[in-house]
Design a protein around this motif. Structure first.
Motif, PDB file in Angstrom:
ATOM      1  N   GLY A  28      36.637  50.033  36.358  1.00  0.00           N
ATOM      2  CA  GLY A  28      38.267  49.861  36.484  1.00  0.00           C
ATOM      3  C   GLY A  28      38.542  48.533  36.008  1.00  0.00           C
ATOM      4  O   GLY A  28      37.607  47.748  35.875  1.00  0.00           O
ATOM      5  N   VAL A  29      39.697  48.393  36.363  1.00  0.00           N
ATOM      6  CA  VAL A  29      40.095  46.872  36.062  1.00  0.00           C
ATOM      7  C   VAL A  29      40.814  46.466  37.254  1.00  0.00           C
ATOM      8  O   VAL A  29      41.549  46.972  37.953  1.00  0.00           O
ATOM      9  CB  VAL A  29      41.404  47.004  34.882  1.00  0.00           C
ATOM     10  N   VAL A  30      40.393  45.100  37.525  1.00  0.00           N
ATOM     11  CA  VAL A  30      40.959  43.967  38.560  1.00  0.00           C
ATOM     12  C   VAL A  30      42.577  43.978  38.220  1.00  0.00           C
ATOM     13  O   VAL A  30      43.135  43.467  37.301  1.00  0.00           O
ATOM     14  CB  VAL A  30      40.511  42.797  38.646  1.00  0.00           C
ATOM     15  N   ARG A  31      43.337  44.394  39.384  1.00  0.00           N
ATOM     16  CA  ARG A  31      44.972  44.240  39.145  1.00  0.00           C
ATOM     17  C   ARG A  31      45.381  43.217  40.194  1.00  0.00           C
ATOM     18  O   ARG A  31      46.455  42.690  39.859  1.00  0.00           O
ATOM     19  CB  ARG A  31      45.588  45.703  39.413  1.00  0.00           C
ATOM     20  N   ASP A  32      44.767  43.028  41.443  1.00  0.00           N
ATOM     21  CA  ASP A  32      45.125  41.996  42.176  1.00  0.00           C
ATOM     22  C   ASP A  32      44.055  41.586  43.308  1.00  0.00           C
ATOM     23  O   ASP A  32      43.094  42.338  43.320  1.00  0.00           O
ATOM     24  CB  ASP A  32      46.481  42.711  42.970  1.00  0.00           C
ATOM     25  N   PHE A  33      44.559  40.577  44.102  1.00  0.00           N
ATOM     26  CA  PHE A  33      43.805  40.333  45.052  1.00  0.00           C
ATOM     27  C   PHE A  33      44.221  40.749  46.440  1.00  0.00           C
ATOM     28  O   PHE A  33      45.380  40.772  46.571  1.00  0.00           O
ATOM     29  CB  PHE A  33      43.267  38.666  45.018  1.00  0.00           C
ATOM     30  N   LYS A  34      43.394  40.876  47.456  1.00  0.00           N
ATOM     31  CA  LYS A  34      43.871  41.197  48.753  1.00  0.00           C
ATOM     32  C   LYS A  34      43.292  40.311  50.088  1.00  0.00           C
ATOM     33  O   LYS A  34      41.835  40.277  49.745  1.00  0.00           O
ATOM     34  CB  LYS A  34      43.802  42.801  48.959  1.00  0.00           C
ATOM     35  N   VAL A  35      44.010  39.647  50.694  1.00  0.00           N
ATOM     36  CA  VAL A  35      43.185  38.899  51.760  1.00  0.00           C
ATOM     37  C   VAL A  35      42.832  39.834  52.973  1.00  0.00           C
ATOM     38  O   VAL A  35      43.694  40.610  53.420  1.00  0.00           O
ATOM     39  CB  VAL A  35      44.080  37.826  52.160  1.00  0.00           C
ATOM     40  N   VAL A  36      41.617  39.932  53.245  1.00  0.00           N
ATOM     41  CA  VAL A  36      41.248  40.526  54.124  1.00  0.00           C
ATOM     42  C   VAL A  36      40.726  39.755  55.675  1.00  0.00           C
ATOM     43  O   VAL A  36      40.351  38.617  55.280  1.00  0.00           O
ATOM     44  CB  VAL A  36      39.940  41.550  53.930  1.00  0.00           C
ATOM     45  N   ASP A  37      40.760  40.633  56.507  1.00  0.00           N
ATOM     46  CA  ASP A  37      40.491  39.437  58.026  1.00  0.00           C
ATOM     47  C   ASP A  37      39.022  39.074  58.160  1.00  0.00           C
ATOM     48  O   ASP A  37      38.385  39.992  58.707  1.00  0.00           O
ATOM     49  CB  ASP A  37      40.968  40.208  59.240  1.00  0.00           C
ATOM     50  N   GLY A  38      38.834  38.064  57.670  1.00  0.00           N
ATOM     51  CA  GLY A  38      37.612  37.688  58.231  1.00  0.00           C
ATOM     52  C   GLY A  38      36.279  37.991  57.246  1.00  0.00           C
ATOM     53  O   GLY A  38      35.095  37.811  57.670  1.00  0.00           O
ATOM     54  N   GLN A  39      36.548  38.914  56.292  1.00  0.00           N
ATOM     55  CA  GLN A  39      35.326  39.670  55.549  1.00  0.00           C
ATOM     56  C   GLN A  39      35.594  39.111  54.059  1.00  0.00           C
ATOM     57  O   GLN A  39      34.912  39.478  53.368  1.00  0.00           O
ATOM     58  CB  GLN A  39      35.514  41.204  55.653  1.00  0.00           C
ATOM     59  N   GLY A  40      36.389  38.325  53.690  1.00  0.00           N
ATOM     60  CA  GLY A  40      36.435  37.623  52.465  1.00  0.00           C
ATOM     61  C   GLY A  40      37.640  38.035  51.603  1.00  0.00           C
ATOM     62  O   GLY A  40      38.455  38.161  52.284  1.00  0.00           O
ATOM     63  N   VAL A  41      37.429  38.409  50.478  1.00  0.00           N
ATOM     64  CA  VAL A  41      38.580  38.768  49.601  1.00  0.00           C
ATOM     65  C   VAL A  41      38.466  40.194  49.011  1.00  0.00           C
ATOM     66  O   VAL A  41      37.269  40.445  48.479  1.00  0.00           O
ATOM     67  CB  VAL A  41      38.767  37.540  48.447  1.00  0.00           C
ATOM     68  N   GLY A  42      39.279  40.874  49.105  1.00  0.00           N
ATOM     69  CA  GLY A  42      39.153  42.094  48.448  1.00  0.00           C
ATOM     70  C   GLY A  42      40.118  41.992  46.943  1.00  0.00           C
ATOM     71  O   GLY A  42      40.736  41.358  46.807  1.00  0.00           O
ATOM     72  N   LEU A  43      39.526  43.133  46.161  1.00  0.00           N
ATOM     73  CA  LEU A  43      39.988  42.996  44.806  1.00  0.00           C
ATOM     74  C   LEU A  43      40.600  44.469  44.862  1.00  0.00           C
ATOM     75  O   LEU A  43      40.110  45.669  44.962  1.00  0.00           O
ATOM     76  CB  LEU A  43      39.060  42.901  43.737  1.00  0.00           C
ATOM     77  N   LEU A  44      41.754  44.893  44.151  1.00  0.00           N
ATOM     78  CA  LEU A  44      42.530  46.001  43.649  1.00  0.00           C
ATOM     79  C   LEU A  44      42.056  46.225  42.442  1.00  0.00           C
ATOM     80  O   LEU A  44      42.253  45.637  41.458  1.00  0.00           O
ATOM     81  CB  LEU A  44      44.048  45.759  44.172  1.00  0.00           C
ATOM     82  N   ILE A  45      41.405  47.642  42.383  1.00  0.00           N
ATOM     83  CA  ILE A  45      40.868  48.039  41.137  1.00  0.00           C
ATOM     84  C   ILE A  45      41.616  49.277  40.812  1.00  0.00           C
ATOM     85  O   ILE A  45      41.812  50.302  41.451  1.00  0.00           O
ATOM     86  CB  ILE A  45      39.441  48.247  41.345  1.00  0.00           C
ATOM     87  N   GLN A  46      41.982  49.178  39.369  1.00  0.00           N
ATOM     88  CA  GLN A  46      42.575  50.502  38.793  1.00  0.00           C
ATOM     89  C   GLN A  46      41.983  51.156  38.183  1.00  0.00           C
ATOM     90  O   GLN A  46      41.334  50.561  37.123  1.00  0.00           O
ATOM     91  CB  GLN A  46      44.066  50.108  38.358  1.00  0.00           C
TER      92      GLN A  46
END
Length: 64
Positions: A28-46
């Motif tokens: 998939g393709v990285v579309r955005d980033f998401k801040v998650v609570d204490g677990q690091g950074v999430g990536l929105l994948i389409q």
């Protein structure tokens, strides 16, 4: 990882719905980033079918 970059789902950290499990091994393709609570950074994948969800960075690998 950067927005617009192609990535492959290489593993899943948590229990997730079947729609997300079906994306294991897919690209998939990285579309955005998401801040998650204490677990690091999430990536929105389409994906090609327009389905989009977020993953932790360690669940993904760069795809060339």
């Amino acid at each position: 990882m950067e927005i617009g970059q192609k990535v492959r789902v290489r593993r899943l950290r948590d229990r997730v719905p079947p729609a997300v499990v079906s994306k294991l091994g897919q690209v998939g393709v990285v579309r955005d980033f998401k801040v998650v609570d204490g677990q690091g950074v999430g990536l929105l994948i389409q994906f090609d079918d327009q389905f989009a969800t977020w993953f932790f960075e360690d669940e993904l690998e760069q795809y060339n």
